[in-house]
Design a protein around this motif. Structure first.
Motif, short mmCIF file in Angstrom:
data_model
loop_
_atom_site.label_atom_id
_atom_site.label_comp_id
_atom_site.label_asym_id
_atom_site.label_seq_id
_atom_site.Cartn_x
_atom_site.Cartn_y
_atom_site.Cartn_z
N ASP A 1 0.85 -1.19 0.00
CA ASP A 1 0.00 0.00 0.00
C ASP A 1 0.89 1.24 0.00
O ASP A 1 0.63 2.22 0.69
CB ASP A 1 -0.95 0.01 1.20
CG ASP A 1 -2.13 0.95 1.02
OD1 ASP A 1 -2.29 1.49 -0.09
OD2 ASP A 1 -2.89 1.15 1.98
N PHE A 2 1.93 1.18 -0.80
CA PHE A 2 2.92 2.26 -0.88
C PHE A 2 2.29 3.54 -1.44
O PHE A 2 1.58 3.51 -2.43
CB PHE A 2 4.07 1.80 -1.79
CG PHE A 2 5.09 2.85 -2.07
CD1 PHE A 2 6.03 3.20 -1.11
CD2 PHE A 2 5.13 3.50 -3.30
CE1 PHE A 2 6.99 4.17 -1.37
CE2 PHE A 2 6.09 4.46 -3.58
CZ PHE A 2 7.02 4.81 -2.60
N HIS A 3 2.56 4.66 -0.76
CA HIS A 3 2.10 5.97 -1.21
C HIS A 3 3.24 6.99 -1.29
O HIS A 3 2.99 8.19 -1.43
CB HIS A 3 1.05 6.53 -0.23
CG HIS A 3 -0.30 5.93 -0.34
ND1 HIS A 3 -0.59 4.63 0.03
CD2 HIS A 3 -1.49 6.45 -0.79
CE1 HIS A 3 -1.88 4.38 -0.17
NE2 HIS A 3 -2.45 5.46 -0.66
N GLY A 4 4.47 6.54 -1.17
CA GLY A 4 5.57 7.49 -1.16
C GLY A 4 5.58 8.30 0.11
O GLY A 4 5.29 7.80 1.20
N ASP A 5 5.87 9.59 -0.01
CA ASP A 5 5.98 10.46 1.17
C ASP A 5 4.65 10.67 1.89
O ASP A 5 4.64 11.14 3.03
CB ASP A 5 6.54 11.83 0.77
CG ASP A 5 8.00 11.73 0.33
OD1 ASP A 5 8.66 10.74 0.69
OD2 ASP A 5 8.47 12.65 -0.37
#
Length: 287
Positions: free
Chosen positions: A248-252
């Motif tokens: 569930d990667f969203h970056g920053d």
């Protein structure tokens, strides 16, 4: 550790901070063999994503994360292996959801302003590639302006439904959405169900979901405990569902949650991708 995959990630085409090409580059650096792009209610980043994955020599899985409704609660469903010729069907199914989301955001920003919390909503829209803005963008804006010390604090104090300032837009029914994903030849997976439902509630809804064509549930997820993962695997096995998993990667916008490894202890074996891909091939074979 053998080959791994990550079947749940976001880019700037919803509420992530990387472009689709940057997501692919991050996946390559993490040693991932297959990565899925599952932006919220959007297919607009998929062409760039698949082209980048092909160039990089890794497997790109085209997907969407649908926001749905189940017994008064928001429940997310991933549609994976979406064929390019069905992108327009996804956009049509989502329909005016983006406009309803926009109205919900406007009301939230207005209520925050009444509290003295000023967020430039027009600026957020202008900065988003597709004009898609959700609470994560608003939380980041609050953080940058010093109203909160973290994105999590923004949600805990102002942006959750319980706080009383956010009114969610109406969403499609979860079972209707699962049926739709099946109708366009995709694979449906309930995303991080443990975040919204108890295991008893999840087990109660699974038979009906399966009747509508559900293919799998996320058993490996960044925020899951070891017990959550084990019990989720048991449920998948009991009901003959595929396992899925992702960061569930969203970056920053979700700091400390990384591609492939989540918060450091996530491992999604490549075999999970293979089983889902096989199920996708079989479903298309008999369409």
């Amino acid at each position: 550790m053998g080959r791994i995959c990550d079947l749940h990630a976001h880019t700037v085409h919803s509420d992530g901070t990387l472009t689709p090409e940057e997501l692919v580059n991050a996946a390559c650096k993490a040693g991932i063999s297959a990565i899925a792009l599952t932006d919220h209610n959007s297919v607009s980043g998929l062409d760039e994503f698949l082209l980048a994955a092909n160039r990089a020599g890794i497997i790109g899985v085209p997907g969407v994360e649908f926001s749905t409704e189940y017994e008064g609660r928001e429940l997310h469903v991933l549609g994976l292996f979406i064929a390019r010729e069905r992108y327009s069907d996804v956009t049509e199914f989502i329909g005016d959801l983006k406009e309803r989301k926009h109205q919900s955001n406007m009301l939230l920003v207005e209520r925050l302003s009444d509290l003295g919390i000023k967020v430039d909503y027009g600026e957020l829209i202008a900065a988003a590639p597709d004009g898609y803005v959700n609470r994560a963008h608003i939380a980041v804006a609050m953080l940058r302006r010093g109203y909160v010390s973290s994105v999590r604090e923004a949600f805990d104090t102002y942006l959750s439904e319980k706080a009383g300032y956010y009114v969610p837009p109406s969403r499609p029914d979860v079972f209707e959405t699962i049926s739709f994903i099946r109708s366009i030849g995709g694979i449906s997976v309930i995303a991080h169900p443990r975040l919204q439902l108890t295991f008893d509630e999840l087990e109660a809804m699974l038979p009906r979901a399966i009747e509508h064509g559900l293919d799998g549930i996320e058993t490996q997820y960044s925020l899951y405990s070891s017990e959550d993962r084990e019990r989720s695997r048991e449920l998948a096995k009991k009901y003959g569902l595929c396992e899925s998993g992702g960061s569930d990667f969203h970056g920053d916008n979700k700091p400390g949650q990384y591609v492939g490894i989540g918060r450091g202890d996530l491992v999604v074996p490549f075999e999970i991708y293979e089983r889902l891909a096989d199920r996708s091939a079989q479903s298309k074979k008999y369409d």
